[in-house]
Design an enzyme around this catalytic site. Structure first.
Site, short mmCIF file in Angstrom:
data_model
loop_
_atom_site.label_atom_id
_atom_site.label_comp_id
_atom_site.label_asym_id
_atom_site.label_seq_id
_atom_site.Cartn_x
_atom_site.Cartn_y
_atom_site.Cartn_z
CE LYS A 98 -5.19 -1.14 -1.07
NZ LYS A 98 -5.75 -0.52 0.15
CG ASP A 138 -1.95 0.97 1.34
OD1 ASP A 138 -2.47 1.40 0.30
OD2 ASP A 138 -2.28 1.38 2.47
#
Ligand code: 5GP
Length: 189
Positions: free
Chosen positions: A141, A113
């Site tokens: 992500k 992330d």
């Protein structure tokens, strides 16, 4: 398999919408396993290190696809707790049981992330002088990145959504969903 499920916890009620099916995950893991096998074809033993707890389903499926001599170990870094926001501070809550000096190591992460966790963990493990160290993340992500880090192998790039299932939780729930779904809080549009 329903592609929506309802959930509720102390954070309120929410809906889970399927993002990546169990079938798509299985197919991707098969392909990734072939790549990992060729990278480590000459290994005498690969230490596969799962980052607890989110990677436990992924590592279980991945090691069963790997036609290599493997050892499995786990490391736990601090996570979100019950919140949906990441923390910049990474602490090691549970260290490896085994030594990795001179060994081939594959770190298995559920999601990259902000990148802080993978950055911190690989820094720590590299300081122990493994022979080779590679990383694999089921999900990435990229738009959320705060430190420049990229797993050697990535299962799927996903947009900035909060996801659950396939080992990944929301306040300790939904880890047992066979697919990856995104969480939508009731009341959100
Ligand atoms: P990073 O340090 O890269 O910001 O965060 C990595 C960790 O945050 C992951 O291993 C995972 O535990 C958690 N995380 C990141 N995104 C999500 C998400 O969408 N859902 C859940 N449940 N955890 C996430």
């Amino acid at each position: 398999m329903a592609d929506r499920s309802e959930g509720g916890n102390m954070t309120g009620s929410y809906v889970i919408e399927q993002m990546i099916s169990a079938k798509a995950i299985a197919a991707r893991i098969e392909a990734l396993a072939r790549d990992i096998e060729s990278r480590f074809a000459d290994t005498d033993k690969l230490v596969v290190v799962g980052l607890l707890r989110g990677s436990f389903v992924f590592i279980a499926d991945l090691v069963r696809e790997l036609d290599l001599p493997v050892e499995v170990d786990f490391l736990e870094a601090s996570s979100y707790g019950n919140a949906m926001e990441s923390s910049r501070e990474v602490r090691i809550l549970k260290d490896l049981r085994g030594e990795i000096a001179g060994r081939d190591v594959l770190v298995v992460e559920d999601i990259v992330d902000t990148g802080h966790t993978l950055h911190h963990v690989t820094g720590l493990l590299r300081s122990r002088a493994p022979a080779r160290l590679e990383t694999i993340a089921l999900l990435d992500k990229p738009t959320r990145r705060e430190v420049e880090v990229r797993a050697t192998w990535t299962g799927f790039e996903i947009p900035d959504a909060f996801v659950v299932g396939y080992g990944i939780d929301y306040a300790q729930r939904n880890r047992n969903l066979p697919y990856i779904g995104s969480v939508r809080l009731e009341g959100d549009t």
